[in-house]
Design a protein around this motif. Structure first.
Motif: not given
Lengths: 271, 271
Positions: A48, A52-53, A55, A74-77, A103, A125, B44, B48-49, B76, B101, B241
């Motif tokens: 995570l 984010r950094i 991006r 950003i998609q998160a799993i 997802l 996306e 998100s 996230l951070i 997320a 998402q 960030w």
């Protein structure tokens, strides 16, 4: 605070937030030039913060106003190594990966319950025909990364197969890359395996990446680009976001720098 | 580096990673004592951070080994204010929230495609009957937070209604709280509204929170606990960030501290 006789308590590698921010910035330059991702898939929890950094350094021109920049989505799993569950065999501990979040189907091209997403949102996306950057914190046993890569490829392939042939043929190859803050180099090898694209020289281009063209367009390109920001030996890495005492963490990190020990090796960007 | 005559370029508030880490740690103490979340929902990209840092300070005892601690899971969701889409009316810019998402149905108690999740995994990751902490970076217009809260409540209620009555009656109330790194205080008020639970005094307890008991158990408790780590005026906040030059960012942040200007006000933990 630190006297010249002071020693570190252990052989852990300690990175400050600033160290990691700078390492990510450096590697992002190479990623942007070579791979230029359309979307990131962050593996939660470790991926995570790096995602984010990243991006910040991977922005693209806006489609609607070329003078503006837009963020790479950003998609998160959520993935975890299966350790905490009663009844899990000792043999499988640390081997078995559990999904805690995945997802939704719309990401793989299937219409889902997200009626309130605009046409443009979908395009930005979704994963089909995109350059996808998987992001994690550390490549240790490689088990989680192998799982993430294989499962995403599987779902993307299923999504491509479900498309009308004409829609599919119009798509560029779907490509995968992996970014990690640190790759732990292990003499004994890694438990997980990945079809890493061998050459990380700056002359490598996406055009060199093999694509199965027998399917007539809309294929998944073979292999996965690999971008570790730094390399370490098989030691513990203490991340700043894991510490309860950030001042002490930074003090030890700076002491290690002064003593010239427990440092991170160069990642791909510096080669 | 900095002379006594040096001035800041603007009225932005600049926080270093360390500032934010420490502010999160302080606020986490109050959150842990008062709310003690079972699960976080990170918005998100901004959340996230903060969510990953919070996780370090919100650990719970392991169910299988009381001597160990386990992480609070992070789910997320992706939300963006609708700005970039052609055809979106000017009127709606910055008002309309787009989902990029969302959580899958299993999170709301419905069986989904995650066959490979263990029984225990389900219990840990689901939202029904849980204390849920929504995490974001900044509470500016409150539009995104209102959307996230309302949609999560709606989906949790639908999930509860779909349960068998006996299963539902066994569940404790589902409770919501919000953590943000900064709350921007606006004289003109916020566009979004939230049913914030007014008292943030340390004597407030979950038992004081109203719960609709007519449904016979398994209800969603009224209102939402609110934990901003800091408060600012209606100025830009520059997060570490987001910066391309972390050294310059930190230099300006430290200069502002030295000059005693552009500082963040106390959040709830210090009241």
């Amino acid at each position: 605070m630190t006297s010249s006789t002071e020693q570190l308590p252990d052989d852990h590698i300690r990175a400050t937030y600033e160290d990691i921010h700078v390492q990510i910035a450096q590697t992002a330059k190479l990623i942007k030039r070579q791979f230029d991702p359309d979307v990131m898939v962050a593996i939660s929890g470790g991926g995570l913060i790096p995602a984010r950094i990243l991006r910040t350094f991977l922005k693209k021109p806006s489609a609607h106003d070329p003078n503006k920049k837009r963020n790479v989505p950003i998609q998160a799993i959520g993935l975890a190594l299966y350790e905490e569950v009663a009844g899990s065999s000792v043999e499988n501990m640390g081997r078995e990966v559990v999904r805690t979040q995945w997802l939704d189907e719309g990401t793989f091209g299937k219409r889902s319950s997200r009626e309130d997403r605009g046409e443009d949102g979908d395009k930005e996306e979704g994963l089909l025909g995109k350059r996808i950057l998987i992001v994690d914190e550390v490549d240790d046993s490689r088990t989680t990364l192998q799982y993430a890569y294989q499962e995403l490829v599987k779902d993307v392939k299923a999504g491509l197969e479900a498309l009308e042939p004409e829609a599919r043929a119009k798509l560029p190859p779907t490509r995968f890359a992996i970014f990690v803050v640190h790759n732990k180099v292990k003499d004994s090898g890694k438990r997980g395996t990945l079809p890493l694209i061998p050459s990380q020289s700056s002359s490598s281009t996406l055009e060199d990446q093999p694509v199965d063209s027998t399917s007539g367009g809309g294929a998944v390109a073979e292999g996965v680009w690999y971008y570790p920001a730094g390399e370490t030996g098989d030691v513990w890495v203490d991340y700043p976001w894991e510490t309860e005492d950030i001042a002490e963490h930074n003090r030890l990190a700076n002491l290690a720098k002064k003593l010239g020990v427990n440092q991170v090796g160069a990642g791909v960007a510096s080669r």
